[in-house]
Design an enzyme around this catalytic site. Structure first.
Site, PDB file in Angstrom:
ATOM      1  N   LYS A 215      53.656  45.739  34.487  1.00  0.00           N
ATOM      2  CA  LYS A 215      53.503  45.820  36.081  1.00  0.00           C
ATOM      3  C   LYS A 215      53.676  46.949  36.541  1.00  0.00           C
ATOM      4  CE  LYS A 215      52.574  42.416  39.296  1.00  0.00           C
ATOM      5  NZ  LYS A 215      51.958  43.862  40.323  1.00  0.00           N
ATOM      6  N   ARG A 235      40.552  45.972  44.516  1.00  0.00           N
ATOM      7  CA  ARG A 235      40.095  44.961  44.446  1.00  0.00           C
ATOM      8  C   ARG A 235      39.018  44.460  45.055  1.00  0.00           C
ATOM      9  NH1 ARG A 235      45.550  42.280  44.043  1.00  0.00           N
ATOM     10  NH2 ARG A 235      44.161  40.286  44.661  1.00  0.00           N
ATOM     11  N   PHE A 297      44.146  49.171  31.693  1.00  0.00           N
ATOM     12  CA  PHE A 297      44.710  47.653  30.879  1.00  0.00           C
ATOM     13  C   PHE A 297      43.745  46.976  30.494  1.00  0.00           C
ATOM     14  CE2 PHE A 297      45.354  46.901  35.230  1.00  0.00           C
ATOM     15  CZ  PHE A 297      44.639  45.815  35.813  1.00  0.00           C
ATOM     16  N   ARG A 369      42.512  33.357  38.699  1.00  0.00           N
ATOM     17  CA  ARG A 369      43.299  33.856  38.723  1.00  0.00           C
ATOM     18  C   ARG A 369      43.835  32.176  38.471  1.00  0.00           C
ATOM     19  NH1 ARG A 369      47.122  36.057  42.069  1.00  0.00           N
ATOM     20  NH2 ARG A 369      46.175  36.189  44.048  1.00  0.00           N
ATOM     21  N   LYS A 375      51.947  37.332  35.437  1.00  0.00           N
ATOM     22  CA  LYS A 375      53.172  38.153  36.332  1.00  0.00           C
ATOM     23  C   LYS A 375      54.460  37.597  36.349  1.00  0.00           C
ATOM     24  CE  LYS A 375      51.498  37.592  40.879  1.00  0.00           C
ATOM     25  NZ  LYS A 375      50.892  38.703  42.229  1.00  0.00           N
TER      26      LYS A 375
END
Length: 511
Positions: A215, A235, A297, A369, A375
């Site tokens: 991360k 984002r 990623f 989400r 995470k």
């Protein structure tokens, strides 16, 4: 459409708690709008302006003219007025902005003036924000709600798909597939308090192998390439291409001319370790300063093939064939918790935040989400919302200092119906620069007078702040029955909205 019609609907929606009645009222108004009015009407029903910034705040709306007797303003005239106000800059802009606001408010009736103040300051109290508006669009257009939601995620907003739904129905909504050059809302990660919990959550009952990604503490970027054209978006879908020429150069060097990549832009020191987040944020806010390096990623599109619905394992294989290792986020694919723990410790030793554990069978769920990405940041942090702020004393005299921290109540609805659970206060971690910045910021967000008549200044719950803490303890002092231990400010998160703040359920997981 007259603004008075929209205000009447907004007030009617605010007056009922019935979700069904709210949706019906919004759908009726949408059905009466012309195609040219639909985008503006949709935004206004959601309690927002179409302009990203107007330069207006609570103080700039005080002392306005007497209200008009009869309604004459149309929604398109209001939108045009805010376009003019938002474009004002440079010498004399403050006076010009005041004159434009006075002209607009002078044409508005009393209820219209109240609504205009609310929409400018983000305080339209109607309980009808994005989710309800999407339901109303589906009802008014006679299309499935799932089609509206998916199109809105791929287009980046509900406003953008309303016209299509109302004029072209489900076929038009189906046209909102992934389009190279048009950013989509990114997939987001949920949180877990430790690595075993994250592995269990992401891998599912079968305990399949997962991807464990480092991360990075950078700025989320989405990179689109179509031939020589490259777009870099944040984002929040802001175009920052011109500010990151080094990212554009990396994209153009890849062995494909059509793709969409998801990743992070990160500033590194001379030893290859991450620099403080503020340096990366500053660099991506302007085209100057320290260089940033992109790390990717995920891949959402490659050479004509959309990959949103492809399993994570397939997307990673394509990513590895497209992006060289020096520009890929380090990852480990494993089902062994011991190997994952070593990988996490190595990531922390390299100066990174932690890891993201990913389900390799999951699709790319744009704008959502869930449990597919989890995470883990061993230094406990939460993204909370500032509910109020207190005047400082001593060295902090004259500054708005001690902030009140709130977490989202996930069972309370959305928008103006969203409730917040206070978890404590802090001024720890604040530099002089941060105190100066937040004094200006919270003056803009204030809902009570910003003067010494009140020690506490209440603010609109919009500013997200990342807070580090040592733990969560039970406390009868706050309504949620718990408080953060040794909370300190890490940074303010302008790249996140209040709707993305952590929930009180997440906080309870640390008790």
């Amino acid at each position: 459409m007259l603004l008075s019609d929209l205000v009447a609907t907004s007030n009617a929606v605010a007056a009922t708690r019935s979700r069904k009645a709210k949706v019906a009222a919004i759908a009726t108004l949408l059905s009466s709008a012309t195609p040219e009015e639909l985008e503006t009407v949709t935004a206004y029903l959601g309690g927002t302006l179409r302009q990203r910034r107007t330069g207006l705040g609570w103080r700039g709306l005080s002392g306005q003219p007497e209200p008009a007797c009869d309604p004459t303003l149309t929604v398109l005239e209001v939108h045009a007025a805010f376009d003019t106000i938002a474009a004002l800059a440079g010498a004399g802009s403050q006076a010009a902005r005041s004159a434009a606001v006075a002209e607009l408010f002078g044409r508005a009736t009393g209820p219209e003036q109240a609504w205009l103040r609310g929409v400018v300051t983000g305080a339209v109290r109607q309980g009808a924000l994005d989710a309800l508006v999407q339901e109303a669009v589906a009802r008014a257009a006679g299309v499935p709600l799932t089609s509206v939601r998916r199109a809105a995620m791929l287009a980046g907003s509900t406003t953008a798909v309303t016209v299509a739904a109302m004029t072209g129905g489900e076929d038009a909504l189906a046209g909102f597939g992934l389009e190279v050059g048009r950013p989509v809302l990114p997939m987001l990660a949920s949180s877990a308090p430790d690595l075993p919990a994250a592995l269990s959550k992401a891998s599912g009952a079968a305990q399949d192998a997962v991807s464990v990604d480092v991360k990075l503490d950078g700025i989320r970027i989405q990179v689109h390439r179509d031939g020589d054209d490259v777009l870099v978006a944040t984002r929040t879908l802001e175009d920052i291409t011109a500010r990151l020429p080094e990212v554009v150069a990396v994209a153009r060097a890849l062995p494909s001319t059509r793709f969409v990549l998801d990743g992070e832009a990160l500033a590194l020191d001379e030893d290859g370790r991450p620099r403080p987040f503020q340096e990366t944020a500053s660099r991506t806010a302007q085209q100057a300063g320290v260089a940033v390096t992109p790390y990717f990623f995920d891949v959402l599109h490659h050479d004509g093939a959309d990959l949103l619905d492809s399993p994570g394992a397939d997307r990673l294989a394509i990513l590895e064939s497209l992006v060289p290792v020096e520009h890929r986020v380090p990852r480990l694919v494993t089902r062994d918790p011991a190997d994952a723990q070593v990988f996490l410790q190595d990531a922390l030793a390299s100066g990174h935040e932690g890891v993201v554990v990913k389900n390799l069978a999951a699709p790319y769920d744009a704008g959502r989400r869930g449990a597919a990405w989890v995470k883990v940041k061993p230094v406990h942090t939460l993204d909370l919302v500032v509910l109020a702020v207190e005047w400082g004393s001593g060295r902090r005299e004259g500054w708005l200092s001690n902030i009140h921290l709130g977490a989202r109540d996930p069972g309370s609805g959305a928008g103006s119906e969203q409730r917040w659970v206070m978890l404590g206060k802090t001024f720890k971690g604040m530099t002089d620069e941060m105190l100066a910045w937040q004094t200006e910021r919270f003056t803009e967000l204030a809902t009570t007078p910003v003067d010494r008549s009140s020690y506490v200044v209440h603010v609109r719950p919009e500013q997200v702040v990342e807070v580090a803490f040592d733990g969560v303890q039970r406390s009868s002092r706050y309504p949620g029955g718990m408080a953060l231990r040794f909370a300190r400010v890490v940074r303010y998160r302008d790249d996140k909205t209040a709707a993305e703040a952590d929930t009180v359920d997440t906080v309870r997981s640390f008790v």
